[in-house]
Design a protein around this motif. Sequence first.
Motif, PDB file in Angstrom:
ATOM      1  N   ALA A 148       0.839  -1.196   0.000  1.00 18.96           N
ATOM      2  CA  ALA A 148       0.000   0.000   0.000  1.00 18.96           C
ATOM      3  C   ALA A 148       0.871   1.242   0.000  1.00 18.96           C
ATOM      4  O   ALA A 148       1.867   1.313   0.730  1.00 18.96           O
ATOM      5  N   TRP A 149       0.516   2.206  -0.843  1.00 13.52           N
ATOM      6  CA  TRP A 149       1.169   3.519  -0.785  1.00 13.52           C
ATOM      7  C   TRP A 149       0.129   4.555  -0.414  1.00 13.52           C
ATOM      8  O   TRP A 149      -0.871   4.723  -1.115  1.00 13.52           O
ATOM      9  N   GLU A 150       0.346   5.228   0.696  1.00 10.73           N
ATOM     10  CA  GLU A 150      -0.555   6.285   1.136  1.00 10.73           C
ATOM     11  C   GLU A 150      -0.187   7.573   0.403  1.00 10.73           C
ATOM     12  O   GLU A 150       0.752   8.270   0.778  1.00 10.73           O
ATOM     13  N   GLY A 151      -0.904   7.834  -0.667  1.00 10.80           N
ATOM     14  CA  GLY A 151      -0.634   9.005  -1.484  1.00 10.80           C
ATOM     15  C   GLY A 151      -1.819   9.282  -2.381  1.00 10.80           C
ATOM     16  O   GLY A 151      -2.828   8.566  -2.362  1.00 10.80           O
ATOM     17  N   PRO A 201      11.383   6.979  -1.277  1.00  7.41           N
ATOM     18  CA  PRO A 201      12.300   5.829  -1.365  1.00  7.41           C
ATOM     19  C   PRO A 201      11.654   4.504  -0.982  1.00  7.41           C
ATOM     20  O   PRO A 201      12.079   3.454  -1.472  1.00  7.41           O
ATOM     21  N   CYS A 202      10.644   4.528  -0.130  1.00  9.86           N
ATOM     22  CA  CYS A 202      10.011   3.281   0.323  1.00  9.86           C
ATOM     23  C   CYS A 202       9.446   2.500  -0.866  1.00  9.86           C
ATOM     24  O   CYS A 202       9.698   1.298  -1.002  1.00  9.86           O
ATOM     25  N   CYS A 250       3.784   2.155   2.548  1.00 10.98           N
ATOM     26  CA  CYS A 250       4.665   3.307   2.352  1.00 10.98           C
ATOM     27  C   CYS A 250       3.854   4.579   2.508  1.00 10.98           C
ATOM     28  O   CYS A 250       2.702   4.642   2.066  1.00 10.98           O
ATOM     29  N   HIS A 251       4.441   5.588   3.110  1.00 13.13           N
ATOM     30  CA  HIS A 251       3.719   6.813   3.419  1.00 13.13           C
ATOM     31  C   HIS A 251       4.304   8.002   2.660  1.00 13.13           C
ATOM     32  O   HIS A 251       5.456   8.376   2.867  1.00 13.13           O
ATOM     33  N   GLY A 252       3.490   8.590   1.775  1.00 14.34           N
ATOM     34  CA  GLY A 252       3.863   9.833   1.107  1.00 14.34           C
ATOM     35  C   GLY A 252       5.255   9.804   0.511  1.00 14.34           C
ATOM     36  O   GLY A 252       5.622   8.892  -0.235  1.00 14.34           O
ATOM     37  N   GLY A 254      -3.188  10.539  -6.491  1.00 12.14           N
ATOM     38  CA  GLY A 254      -2.827  10.447  -7.905  1.00 12.14           C
ATOM     39  C   GLY A 254      -2.844   8.992  -8.340  1.00 12.14           C
ATOM     40  O   GLY A 254      -3.129   8.076  -7.551  1.00 12.14           O
ATOM     41  N   HIS A 255      -2.543   8.769  -9.613  1.00  3.44           N
ATOM     42  CA  HIS A 255      -2.683   7.438 -10.211  1.00  3.44           C
ATOM     43  C   HIS A 255      -1.389   6.649 -10.117  1.00  3.44           C
ATOM     44  O   HIS A 255      -0.332   7.123 -10.531  1.00  3.44           O
ATOM     45  N   ALA A 256      -1.492   5.423  -9.566  1.00  2.00           N
ATOM     46  CA  ALA A 256      -0.368   4.499  -9.390  1.00  2.00           C
ATOM     47  C   ALA A 256       0.641   5.068  -8.386  1.00  2.00           C
ATOM     48  O   ALA A 256       0.457   6.163  -7.839  1.00  2.00           O
ATOM     49  N   ALA A 257       1.713   4.303  -8.132  1.00  2.00           N
ATOM     50  CA  ALA A 257       2.676   4.693  -7.103  1.00  2.00           C
ATOM     51  C   ALA A 257       4.087   4.880  -7.659  1.00  2.00           C
ATOM     52  O   ALA A 257       4.667   5.954  -7.580  1.00  2.00           O
ATOM     53  N   TYR A 258       4.630   3.835  -8.277  1.00  2.00           N
ATOM     54  CA  TYR A 258       6.023   3.882  -8.728  1.00  2.00           C
ATOM     55  C   TYR A 258       6.232   4.956  -9.793  1.00  2.00           C
ATOM     56  O   TYR A 258       7.282   5.598  -9.842  1.00  2.00           O
ATOM     57  N   THR A 259       5.247   5.148 -10.658  1.00  2.00           N
ATOM     58  CA  THR A 259       5.351   6.153 -11.723  1.00  2.00           C
ATOM     59  C   THR A 259       4.860   7.522 -11.263  1.00  2.00           C
ATOM     60  O   THR A 259       4.866   8.470 -12.041  1.00  2.00           O
TER      61      THR A 259
END
Length: 305
Positions: free
Chosen positions: A263-266, A279-280, A301-303, A268-273
């Motif tokens: 999970a990425w707490e953020g 860095p997480c 991962c957070h923000g 917008g669309h998708a995380a890695y891109t």
Amino acid sequence: SGDQKLNYAGFSYGTYLGAHYAELFPANTGRMVLDGAVDPSLSLGDRASGQAQGFETALRTYVQQCQSGQAVQEGQSCPLTGDTDAGLQQIGDVFTSANQSPVPSSDANRPVTGDDMKQVVSVMLYSPESSWDVLNEAFGQVVNQKDASAFRAIADRLEAQPLVNTGANIAINCRDYQVEGDMATWKAQSKKVQKASPRFASTFDGAELGCQAWGHTNPQPSKKLHAKGAAPILVIGTTGDPATPYEWAEALADQLDSGQLLAWEGNGHAAYTNSGHGPCVTQAVDTYLLTGTMPKKGLTCHGKQ
């Protein structure tokens, strides 16, 4: 490259392709990362409904950040007044008003409609929250000056470089999904989506009806994918993703026998891109793709962390 197995990073619709590959060829599936996941078990209508609600939720987050000053640059002020519900209502009223009477822009011959604005807002919600101050400027011009020049400029950029080929998008969706339901069920679903997503329902409404009218659909219904025997598959969901809601990543990770959710707490669309991640996310994805070592189970991962 001569690889014996497919090492693959798929984003958004790419997760749908990757999950189906793993289902068909589990023994050939290598290190696979599916980011901004689509739930393959959903019907086309349920997928459209989920996206409408996802964009509505993301718009609410934008309004909250605008009104709290988080999405406001120095020297700017948030043009949306009152509480969050009032701010959302203001945006809806701007869309409706501009459709009835398009707002003048820098080009005298090309005023901006509410649908034009809605498209711009949708694309900006795909973007990381760090760029949401652009919406403040655009809405501020319309609300305070009855000027849609900022919206016109962004709309022109999108026209020159669209995110997707609309025709191809419709054709692929129709061939991927079986048409389910009839006019009665579609009308009922439309009312339900309108209630859940007043600002975006019209954008996603009628997907199955359009495919039915075109006459080219998938004869097979949507189904859960398990990819039994595949190597570990890293599924990533962004909590504030408008286009592929976080629940879809949870569902896909749960369906896949070897799926593991990150999970990425953020926003917008998708995380890695997404340039909003830190860095997480980078370390988790890079480490798995390069070395085969999965991140610890249950990692969030957070923000920017």
